[in-house]
Write a protein that holds these residues in place. Structure first.
Motif, PDB file in Angstrom:
ATOM      1  N   THR A 316      71.968  -4.601  31.236  1.00 48.14           N
ATOM      2  CA  THR A 316      72.627  -3.291  31.312  1.00 48.14           C
ATOM      3  C   THR A 316      73.861  -3.280  32.207  1.00 48.14           C
ATOM      4  OG1 THR A 316      70.991  -2.753  33.027  1.00 48.14           O
ATOM      5  CG2 THR A 316      70.569  -1.930  30.794  1.00 48.14           C
ATOM      6  N   LEU A 319      77.196  -2.022  30.409  1.00 47.37           N
ATOM      7  CA  LEU A 319      77.096  -0.598  30.072  1.00 47.37           C
ATOM      8  C   LEU A 319      77.222   0.255  31.335  1.00 47.37           C
ATOM      9  CD1 LEU A 319      76.487   1.820  28.233  1.00 47.37           C
ATOM     10  CD2 LEU A 319      74.041   1.292  28.488  1.00 47.37           C
ATOM     11  N   CYS A 331      82.776   1.033  23.524  1.00 47.85           N
ATOM     12  CA  CYS A 331      81.505   0.748  22.855  1.00 47.85           C
ATOM     13  C   CYS A 331      80.884  -0.515  23.434  1.00 47.85           C
ATOM     14  CB  CYS A 331      81.680   0.615  21.346  1.00 47.85           C
ATOM     15  SG  CYS A 331      82.649  -0.797  20.809  1.00 47.85           S
ATOM     16  N   VAL A 332      79.559  -0.623  23.288  1.00 48.05           N
ATOM     17  CA  VAL A 332      78.830  -1.821  23.696  1.00 48.05           C
ATOM     18  C   VAL A 332      78.060  -2.349  22.487  1.00 48.05           C
ATOM     19  CG1 VAL A 332      77.012  -2.758  25.179  1.00 48.05           C
ATOM     20  CG2 VAL A 332      78.613  -1.068  26.107  1.00 48.05           C
ATOM     21  N   TYR A 334      75.703  -5.596  21.354  1.00 47.52           N
ATOM     22  CA  TYR A 334      74.715  -4.595  21.027  1.00 47.52           C
ATOM     23  C   TYR A 334      73.736  -4.586  22.183  1.00 47.52           C
ATOM     24  CZ  TYR A 334      76.494  -6.158  16.419  1.00 47.52           C
ATOM     25  OH  TYR A 334      77.292  -6.561  15.376  1.00 47.52           O
ATOM     26  N   ILE A 335      72.800  -3.637  22.240  1.00 49.45           N
ATOM     27  CA  ILE A 335      71.717  -3.701  23.216  1.00 49.45           C
ATOM     28  C   ILE A 335      70.396  -3.692  22.444  1.00 49.45           C
ATOM     29  CG2 ILE A 335      70.515  -2.450  25.058  1.00 49.45           C
ATOM     30  CD1 ILE A 335      73.220  -1.687  26.190  1.00 49.45           C
ATOM     31  N   HIS A 402      73.025   4.181  16.410  1.00 48.65           N
ATOM     32  CA  HIS A 402      74.316   4.349  17.065  1.00 48.65           C
ATOM     33  C   HIS A 402      74.206   5.599  17.926  1.00 48.65           C
ATOM     34  CE1 HIS A 402      78.884   5.438  16.318  1.00 48.65           C
ATOM     35  NE2 HIS A 402      78.587   5.364  17.588  1.00 48.65           N
ATOM     36  N   LYS A 404      75.669   7.803  21.578  1.00 48.60           N
ATOM     37  CA  LYS A 404      76.837   7.967  22.437  1.00 48.60           C
ATOM     38  C   LYS A 404      76.410   8.608  23.747  1.00 48.60           C
ATOM     39  CE  LYS A 404      81.546   9.784  22.342  1.00 48.60           C
ATOM     40  NZ  LYS A 404      82.390  10.848  21.786  1.00 48.60           N
ATOM     41  N   ILE A 410      77.079   3.166  21.882  1.00 47.77           N
ATOM     42  CA  ILE A 410      76.179   2.026  22.079  1.00 47.77           C
ATOM     43  C   ILE A 410      75.447   1.780  20.766  1.00 47.77           C
ATOM     44  CG2 ILE A 410      74.226   1.123  23.417  1.00 47.77           C
ATOM     45  CD1 ILE A 410      75.065   3.653  25.370  1.00 47.77           C
TER      46      ILE A 410
END
Ligand SMILES: [Zn+2]
Length: 516
Positions: A316, A319, A331-332, A334-335, A402, A404, A410
Motif C-alpha cells: 500500500t 497508494l 491511478c494505481v 493493480y492492488i 474499479h 475511486k 484504484i
C-alpha cells in the motif's frame, strides 16, 4: 518428416515471498496436455507460438506434450513438481520415436528439495530420449543458469528483450537451430560464464546502458562459428547456489571457444557492474518534483511489489503516497484484494463503500488503506492482451473492481498479474492514457504496452516482502560472491555496498535489484 516434441514447465520462484505455488496455481494459469498445448499458443507471441510457427514453416511435425506455468510465487511444492515432471516425461516417452525436443523453461524455478529443478527436468528428458536427440530450450532473460542446465541441453537460448517481447522470435530461433542440427548442418556446443554480480533496475533493453550490452551480445553472435548467445540478468529473489547473472554462448562444435567468448563478454559486463543499477527513490520523495514539471502522464513503477517477481501485489506504500499528496487524475494498477472486491460487488456500481484496501497478505506489504471509495465498475476480469506482450492471448484478472478514493482510481484484482497494456483497465472503464499520474506494480513489463504514452517513467521503491522495512533480505545458499550482496554475521545481505566514489545516498540506491 522430423518429429519434434514441444512442451515445458515454467515458473519463476521467490524464496522470500509468502505467496504459495500450488497445483491450482498452475491450473489457473496453464496446465495443458496434448493438442491444447498447440491450440492455446499457435499464432500468439509466446515461446510455444514461436516453436510451432518455425516447425510448421519447415514441414516438421509438431508433437505437443505438456505445458505448465504458474505466476511467480514461493517454491513449488515437492509433490506438485514431481507430478508435473512425471506428466511431461510420460508424454515425451509416449511420443517416441522423436527426432528433437523443444522446451520452454523459465530458468529460475525452485521446488522444495530442488534448488535447480530445470537441470532435473533436462536430465529426466535426456534419460528418456537418449544422447542423440537434441534438446533446445528457451529461457527467460531472468534465468539463473547453472552449469548442469548447460550440460544437459544441446542449446539454451534466452530472451533478449526486457520488457520481454521476443518470445515468439526466440522460439523460432530455437526451432531453426534444432532443425539445422537435425539436418547435420551444425553441432551446438554451449558454455556458460556465471558472473559475480546481480543486475539492478537498468535492464530495459531498448535504453542505454542495457542497449550497449545487447549490442555487445549481437556483435558476439555475429562472429564466425557462433550459433547463438544470451545474456541472463538473473532473478535475485531466490536464495539458491546458481542465483546470479550469466552469459551463455553456443558455438558450432567448439567448447573451448564457447567458454572463452562467454568469459570475455562476462568480463565486459562485470567491468560495468555499477552501470546496471539505477536510482530508486520512495514515491513520496519523488512526487513534489514530478508533479511540478507539468508533463503527463507520469508513471511510477513500484518494483518492490512486482507480482511478476512473485510478491503478493497488495502493498500500500504507493497508494498511501498518492493519497497523502492529494493527487488527482491518478491511478494505481493493480492492488490484489479479493475481500474488498466482494464488498464492492455487494454494494454495486455507483455505491460508496468503506474499504480497507490492500495490506492483507503480510505485514511487510504495509497496513491496509482505510478509506471511503466509490465503486465505478465491476468485472469478471476477462480481457484480451492488446500490447506487444502476449498479443492476442486472452487473460483474466479474476473478479475485479474499479474504485475511486478522492482523486485516485484504484483497480482491485484477484489474480496477481502486472499491467502489460491498457486493455484490462479499459475493460473497467479506466483510460490509463488520460491519467496524469499512473502507479504500476511492475518494473519494466508495463513499458511494453503503457510506455509509449508516458512522458516520464520513474522506478520507485516501497516496502514489500522483497524490500522488508525491518532490514535487507538475507541469503544463506549463494554459490558465488555477488555484487552488491556482501557477507554479514547472519549470512549474505544486500547492505553495505562498497562501490567506488559513491555518496551514501547513491550507495543506498545501488542496493536495488530486479527480476521478473
Ligand atoms: Zn523475465
Amino acid at each position: 518428416m522430423m518429429r519434434v516434441a514441444v512442451g515445458g514447465i515454467d515458473h519463476e520462484t521467490s524464496t522470500f515471498t509468502p505467496v504459495p505455488t500450488t497445483l491450482d496455481d498452475f491450473r489457473r494459469r496453464f496446465l495443458l496436455e496434448g493438442a491444447a498445448v498447440v491450440d492455446t499458443f499457435q499464432g500468439t507471441n509466446t515461446e510455444i507460438g514461436g516453436f510451432v510457427a518455425a516447425l510448421e514453416r519447415q514441414q516438421a511435425e509438431v508433437v505437443p506434450t505438456m505445458f505448465a506455468e504458474a505466476h511467480p510465487g514461493a517454491p513449488v511444492a515437492r509433490r506438485v513438481f514431481e507430478e508435473l515432471l512425471n506428466a511431461l516425461i510420460k508424454k515425451i516417452d509416449d511420443a517416441a520415436p522423436l527426432d528433437g525436443v523443444l522446451l520452454d523453461l523459465h530458468g529460475a524455478m525452485v521446488a522444495e528439495g530442488e534448488q535447480d529443478p530445470e537441470s532435473t527436468i533436462l536430465r529426466s528428458v535426456r534419460e528418456v530420449v537418449g544422447e542423440n536427440v537434441p534438446i533446445i530450450v528457451q529461457l527467460d532473460i531472468h534465468a539463473n543458469v547453472s552449469r548442469a542446465m548447460v550440460d544437459e541441453a544441446d542449446a539454451l537460448i534466452a530472451r533478449e528483450t526486457y520488457p520481454e517481447i521476443d518470445m515468439a522470435e526466440r522460439g523460432e530461433e530455437c526451432a531453426d537451430l534444432l532443425l539445422r542440427t537435425l539436418r547435420g548442418e551444425v553441432r551446438p556446443t554451449g558454455a556458460v560464464c556465471q558472473m559475480p554480480f546481480i543486475w539492478g533496475t537498468n535492464q530495459v533493453t531498448a535504453e542505454a546502458p542495457m542497449r550497449d550490452a545487447i549490442d555487445a551480445l549481437h556483435a558476439l553472435e555475429a562472429l564466425p562459428g557462433v550459433l547463438t548467445a544470451s545474456i541472463c540478468t538473473g532473478y535475485p529473489f531466490a536464495d539458491v547456489p546458481d542465483m546470479g547473472s550469466s552469459v551463455i554462448v553456443v558455438t558450432n562444435d567448439d567448447q573451448g571457444r564457447a567458454q572463452a567468448l562467454a568469459d570475455e563478454l562476462g568480463g565486459w559486463l562485470d567491468d560495468r557492474r555499477e552501470d546496471w543499477f539505477g536510482p530508486m527513490p520512495a514515491t513520496a520523495d519523488l512526487i513534489p518534483t514530478v508533479a511540478g514539471d507539468g508533463r503527463h502522464p507520469v508513471i511510477f513503477a513500484d518494483r518492490e511489489d512486482n507480482t511478476g517477481a512473485g510478491t503478493p501485489g497488495d502493498s500500500t506504500g504507493m497508494l498511501r503516497a498518492f493519497l497523502a499528496a492529494d493527487l488527482v487524475d491518478a491511478c494505481v494498477l493493480y492492488i490484489v484484494d479479493p475481500a474488498s472486491i466482494r464488498t464492492c460487488e455487494g454494494a454495486g456500481v455507483g455505491a460508496t463503500v468503506e474499504l480497507a484496501i490492500g495490506g492483507k497478505s503480510d505485514p511487510d506489504q504495509g497496513a491496509p488503506v482505510c478509506a471511503r471509495a466509490e465503486v465505478l465498475a465491476l468485472s469478471d476480469g476477462g480481457f484480451l492482451y492488446s500490447g506487444p506482450m502476449y498479443h492476442g492471448l486472452s487473460g483474466s484478472m479474476g473478479p475485479s473492481a474499479h474504485v475511486k478514493v478522492k482523486g485516485v482510481h484504484i483497480l482491485l484484482v484477484t489474480e496477481r498479474e502486472q499491467p502489460f497494456d491498457p486493455s484490462f483497465a479499459r475493460s473497467l472503464q479506466l483510460d490509463v492514457d488520460r491519467m496524469r499520474f499512473v502507479g504500476v506494480k511492475s518494473q519494466a513489463h508495463f513499458r511494453a504496452g503503457l510506455g509509449a504514452f508516458a512522458s516520464a517513467i520513474h522506478v520507485v521503491r516501497e516496502s514489500s516482502v522483497h524490500n522488508p522495512p525491518s532490514g535487507p533480505l538475507v541469503y544463506r545458499n549463494l554459490g558465488r560472491p555477488l555484487f552488491p550482496i556482501i557477507s554479514g554475521p547472519e549470512g549474505r545481505s544486500m547492505t553495505h555496498v562498497s562501490a567506488r566514489d559513491r555518496s551514501s545516498q547513491e550507495l543506498h540506491d545501488l542496493q536495488g535489484i530486479e527480476g521478473e
